[in-house]
Write an enzyme that holds these catalytic residues in place. Structure first.
Site, PDB file in Angstrom:
ATOM      1  N   ARG F  98       1.060  -1.132   0.300  1.00  0.00           N
ATOM      2  CA  ARG F  98       0.204  -0.025  -0.018  1.00  0.00           C
ATOM      3  C   ARG F  98       0.527   0.622   0.141  1.00  0.00           C
ATOM      4  O   ARG F  98       0.092   1.999  -0.535  1.00  0.00           O
ATOM      5  CB  ARG F  98      -1.145   0.184   1.225  1.00  0.00           C
ATOM      6  CG  ARG F  98      -2.493   0.965   1.106  1.00  0.00           C
ATOM      7  CD  ARG F  98      -3.019   1.968   0.276  1.00  0.00           C
ATOM      8  NE  ARG F  98      -3.354   0.367  -0.528  1.00  0.00           N
ATOM      9  CZ  ARG F  98      -2.900   0.742  -1.895  1.00  0.00           C
ATOM     10  NH1 ARG F  98      -2.297   1.880  -2.375  1.00  0.00           N
ATOM     11  NH2 ARG F  98      -3.697   0.174  -2.835  1.00  0.00           N
ATOM     12  N   LYS F 133       2.911  25.242  -5.027  1.00  0.00           N
ATOM     13  CA  LYS F 133       1.923  24.107  -4.554  1.00  0.00           C
ATOM     14  C   LYS F 133       1.252  22.849  -4.510  1.00  0.00           C
ATOM     15  O   LYS F 133       0.825  21.685  -5.185  1.00  0.00           O
ATOM     16  CB  LYS F 133      -0.142  24.506  -5.064  1.00  0.00           C
ATOM     17  CG  LYS F 133      -0.154  26.591  -5.539  1.00  0.00           C
ATOM     18  CD  LYS F 133      -0.961  26.752  -5.948  1.00  0.00           C
ATOM     19  CE  LYS F 133      -1.145  28.231  -5.698  1.00  0.00           C
ATOM     20  NZ  LYS F 133      -2.006  28.735  -7.190  1.00  0.00           N
ATOM     21  N   LYS F 165       5.910  39.371  -5.655  1.00  0.00           N
ATOM     22  CA  LYS F 165       4.414  39.420  -5.786  1.00  0.00           C
ATOM     23  C   LYS F 165       3.663  40.561  -4.903  1.00  0.00           C
ATOM     24  O   LYS F 165       4.687  41.488  -5.002  1.00  0.00           O
ATOM     25  CB  LYS F 165       3.947  38.423  -4.613  1.00  0.00           C
ATOM     26  CG  LYS F 165       4.168  36.116  -5.418  1.00  0.00           C
ATOM     27  CD  LYS F 165       2.887  35.594  -4.604  1.00  0.00           C
ATOM     28  CE  LYS F 165       3.810  34.226  -5.094  1.00  0.00           C
ATOM     29  NZ  LYS F 165       3.368  33.070  -4.878  1.00  0.00           N
ATOM     30  N   GLU F 195       6.010  39.171 -10.821  1.00  0.00           N
ATOM     31  CA  GLU F 195       4.679  39.332 -10.991  1.00  0.00           C
ATOM     32  C   GLU F 195       4.379  40.358 -11.573  1.00  0.00           C
ATOM     33  O   GLU F 195       4.247  41.767 -10.608  1.00  0.00           O
ATOM     34  CB  GLU F 195       4.170  38.830 -10.066  1.00  0.00           C
ATOM     35  CG  GLU F 195       2.520  38.434  -9.629  1.00  0.00           C
ATOM     36  CD  GLU F 195       1.742  37.831  -8.711  1.00  0.00           C
ATOM     37  OE1 GLU F 195       1.917  37.187  -8.091  1.00  0.00           O
ATOM     38  OE2 GLU F 195       0.909  38.622  -8.366  1.00  0.00           O
ATOM     39  N   ASP F 216       0.165  37.771 -14.627  1.00  0.00           N
ATOM     40  CA  ASP F 216      -1.246  36.833 -13.729  1.00  0.00           C
ATOM     41  C   ASP F 216      -2.024  36.769 -14.766  1.00  0.00           C
ATOM     42  O   ASP F 216      -2.832  38.348 -13.858  1.00  0.00           O
ATOM     43  CB  ASP F 216      -0.909  37.509 -12.526  1.00  0.00           C
ATOM     44  CG  ASP F 216      -2.020  36.981 -11.072  1.00  0.00           C
ATOM     45  OD1 ASP F 216      -2.089  35.154 -11.677  1.00  0.00           O
ATOM     46  OD2 ASP F 216      -2.137  37.452 -10.486  1.00  0.00           O
TER      47      ASP F 216
END
Lengths: 278, 278, 278, 278, 278, 278
Positions: F98, F133, F165, F195, F216
């Protein structure tokens, strides 16, 4: 016998260098099945230490690597000496190279410095010892390097001997109560050393039957007086700012031990390299 | 913000010193409720690094300790300068002292050495950078010390940039195929540096559009030639046996970067101490 | 001061009990905001050890828990004595209860057994000491329990003193060469103990100036002879099958130390409980 | 198949004994290439457990060690029985000896005690089971020892079964609501046991369809009544102060399970030794 | 109560993202003393899970962060719902953002998928349960997410229940001997489940009194037959390729449990974000 | 070469599944010396990743297992393809099954999804890249899976590139000061990406000589405009809500990079199985 602590240290060192993504350069360029051989070489004269650890670095990363030690920890070698040969995956040799050399260079540096101090007092009855001024994480390795250089080890940590320093004496209210408290606390296998700043304090330490007395920043003249006054009733350790220029005069006072912090906190790395011969 | 890696490093360093049984001397002599204050002092002039780490050593061992930073990482201070004051349990001060100073002394040593190199090339357009020749387990701290000394950082590890060395070139069959393979493997955020030994190799590296070219053991004359030939098409890094005596002449060739391994592998520790005032 | 080793031990013990899914019963039944108070109680008379560790178990799991120590490690208490009171989240009290009591019961058991041996030899000059026959992972705690019971500690491990046993003697080719090799290897802070089986071996050990001599399985008659023959030239340790029935006669031979393995390997746990008063 | 948890436990135990500097005595005296063989021997009659773990201790420290198991976990052997033979580096045998025996002695002690309880109730339908009163860090090993002694295991931790105790009942406001809450929270694979102090509570537990009911400190008379009243509708577990003197009478009441905390918290170590035959 | 396992997981996740050198961007641009506040927002409708874990991520990195939970694990919320607000160091918010959201998004994804399956069978007597097909390292979190979505948990691992699969049956030589062996090995708290492929095997499992019987890839028609034949003598679990399209028909056969691997191995992450309002 | 990080991940995954007591079912039913062989099979068409890791799972648990890789990471295979064969202890195969499949299924899922995106833009000059992510603990594995699927990797963490960002820009007071601060802080090997939300911001980023500019949530029309305006002065990355339906149009705007978070946070696991043939 596996040295778990060494393996954990080396694996952490390799992982520190490999990061999340591994050896980008080698993985991009060197085929996975490419073989190579290499020599670990001393580029300058040195006393060897950490050779077994350096060799282990390669084997730990890749059990198929074959290492042949040509020199051994404790040897003093000339510039250009091959210390070990290594054969196996070219990727492994290139990936582990820097980590292995970082360990080896530092430890040869410590051993080489120690050897210089030990040679400088040849013929006296004194012993060069280290201190706890070691690199965090490398204490056992650096203390082994001191032994490989011909020195001996002082405490390995706060827990394997009593060393009463000036602040302890001040809090205890004197050398005698400090030693008394220490003996009451510690087991029968623990030796008690006390640091003294003056000959008067030395007398107190002798009265309290300290096992070892650290003479802190004593002049050569004071050291000699201390040796006479002690006449073998305790081991005497000279400490504080010892250099290669001053160590022989100190040793000739007939102290038992000379501790040298610089061995482990300020020795330059030895110049060691990996010569890869594809 | 907590620095998990720093805390893990400091806890391991403290545990290395404390061993199984802890600080025998202090626990035997110093009452558990005794308070004290102390100053961390630079005994010789130095550039500070590791002060926050040294302060953290005490707090990690004992959250009730209060630290006041007087100096900060990056400051250059005179001998005798108080860097920080510490107050709290006398036991904690005595038990953590050596570990904190071992960290601080080494990092001030690195920063101080870096500052000397940086000052030596003041007014040129070159930047002093470090190497991967760091102490195992202390790379991030030592690279911060280089920044505190006014230098900049080279790679942090094998995984955050490509650096093609002579062995890679040999295996790839030339500089151009090596760079091609590297670019194919790495992401778009990864810069590619290549080491060259000759001006002819430099031309190849320029043709392959390397981002940075490491000029290995070039004479000052060769460095100047390389700068002219490159005329800004890539960053140029001088490397190999750089000393305080040679660094300025190298910088004056107008190379972009000068990497100095000795900063991290051979700088002597700075002389720092903890003065306890009960 | 935080005891990192203790915290790591207790966290591992809690995690061993909590498993992957935590305290199913308590989480199902007890509201998260329910408060409770409790008393740690000695159900039978005992000498206390591990009380600070047991209290730490609750606080480590939940920093909001408040503990008041009523007794202290080293106290000898009657059945029914409240050792500490604890207040806070009812969930925490129930979840940590078993782990805390497992630690406390075992350590009180060791301290209580030690106290019996120490009391049995009251008035003699001998000291009860422990051995390395401890529970894996609990050596420091069990050796502290021996001190809480009035005993003293033998070696903490293989690295803080030399103890030459019969097999070492056989390989070295005799007691004298064994001691010589040991002294050449170890630093000046390390004491050398040697195990002997006969009075003839004792003479050899004395000739080689052992610091401590372990008299293995000597009869009381032989012990007395050994004491006479040694007359203070070394510490003498009686060892082997010592029981409460035999310990006083052994002590009355005037040996310095009596080591008792059973203290740590076979003491029954003390009967301690957590009485929760909602 | 490698047992990672066992290996981690044994490595930690070895490192606890080896400390920073390793086996000073053996490294000083025994040549690195010296070979030896040895037998692990039961000095007194016992039921064996931990033999595989003890053997693994040597192999983990030194993969070149060869072990031959003569007995196996679960065997009951006479005094003097050789349990295993070991051959390889003399240093390894001496260095790992104490750690291996500490593990083996404790586990044989648990298995031997269990075997006595199991034998004492031979012919009845009851089963001897353990509790969570285990040594921190050794739960899986001690629970295996109980099986080796012929017993069965109760919960391994707080997360693999529901066990509702008096405090839970009090907070829930009764046995029925406690069981209801538990079933609502836990998955379908989790059994629900509840502790009761009286026959009246037993009726509640039966009404709430508990899978197992723990009869806490019931007299033999009450136990028998409980068995009659339950007539197979749930498993019944007798618990509380069970001794070898009382266990048979308890078993003869026809309860299903008898839990005995003393198996793991108070069994003396078995007398096991390593006889080295160079 | 601190969840040690959660904290270790989150610290590892943060360290994975921080690497050796930390958040280069934030440390370069955001002043260390800059404060900010932020909202964790669900960008699409979802069932919440992992909110406490996400909040803990920030606090673990920086204990000075203040979190206010607006929603709670188990809530089903509309797109645009603020789940929590966070205030403190702007650096912390930016540095921990991605790690916290990675945890939260995945767990909300699992809970949301579970909620869909649970809603799809509303009014039937079946329960949706998970499997061991979880993300390595996240089993406890993902199984909590299944509960937050209204499902229940199957085994947490190989050690908390017996699940006999086809390969076990083949090796044991049949369902009955397999169950017999399992019961002989496991304690009385361990339930025994067996997987069957046919109605004939179901009869064997019933004869051997399995606690739960997994009907592997049975058609709805076969499931209904199995329910009739079992008539409550064991729990029945439907398993194999269950989808949202098929789950209601399966539930209407009156099986007790429907296990859905896709909940944990293939649920898309929920769309969650951190909106920083300086 | 051993991948220490992989081994640590797999060992943790196995221990998570094995719990305290191991595989109850297999240990109860399968004889310890039973051998078996098995095939790892792709039940549906997929691009392979994690096959070496899955194979390593078995070998790590049991070094006697023999694995033969039939396919390799990066291969795209049809349903029913045997990826590897495994032979050795039947217990090992059943116990590790598993865990190995959980790793393999997830990574094949990521690679397969990536391959679809890569194929969808075949013939354009764009590259599919991943994001941060990823699953906590699996970043390196998942980023390798993206490469196996034909994509390239974005940042591995916060420390190997600068990505400015919107929040950073706001705090810095504009794109130009943000980039200036970033370059002053980072070493010469670190690329700077910023960004932007508008074409006006793009102009600022170009003026500040950003290495890469993340566009973006630009429309295809805006992307095309950005490409024209940039004309090669920086790499352009399209980001935000990219799906298989939209990716080709985006690629045809001639952007350099298209980042797709869904690859790692929402790809369903591939259907892989272990077929055991005793």
């Amino acid at each position: 016998m596996i040295d778990f602590a060494l393996d954990a240290f080396l694996e952490a060192a390799l992982r520190e260098d490999l990061g999340r993504a591994g050896d980008l350069t080698t993985n991009a360029i060197v085929p996975a099945d490419r073989l190579a051989s290499a020599a670990i070489v001393a580029r300058s004269a040195c006393t060897v230490s950490g050779l077994a650890a350096a060799a282990r670095t390669f084997v730990l990363l890749d059990p198929a690597i074959e290492v042949t030690l040509v020199a051994h920890d404790g040897d003093t070698v000339a510039a250009g000496t091959v210390l070990a040969t290594i054969a196996g995956s070219a990727r492994t040799l290139l990936t582990a190279e820097r980590t292995a050399l970082n360990v080896l260079g530092r430890l040869c540096g410590v051993a080489t410095a120690t050897r210089r101090y030990v040679d400088a007092i040849a013929g006296t009855r004194a012993t060069i010892v280290d201190t706890r001024k070691t690199t965090p994480g490398m204490r056992a390795l650096e203390k082994a390097a001191v032994r490989h250089g011909g020195g001996k080890n002082h405490r390995f940590g706060l827990d394997d001997a009593i060393l009463i320093k000036d602040n302890h004496v001040a809090i205890a209210g004197g050398i005698v109560p400090a030693i008394t408290a220490a003996r009451a606390h510690a087991g029968h296998l623990v030796k008690v050393e006390v640091e003294v700043d003056t000959l008067a304090q030395l007398d107190e330490a002798l009265a309290a039957r300290a096992d070892i007395i650290l003479l802190d920043n004593f002049s050569v003249h004071e050291l000699a007086a201390a040796v006479r006054r002690t006449s073998g009733a305790a081991l005497l350790e000279a400490s504080g700012g010892v250099t290669l220029a001053t160590v022989r005069a100190i040793a000739e006072t007939d102290v038992d031990l000379i501790s040298v912090g610089t061995l482990t906190h300020s020795s330059p790395s030895a110049d060691v390299a990996l010569d890869i011969a594809e």
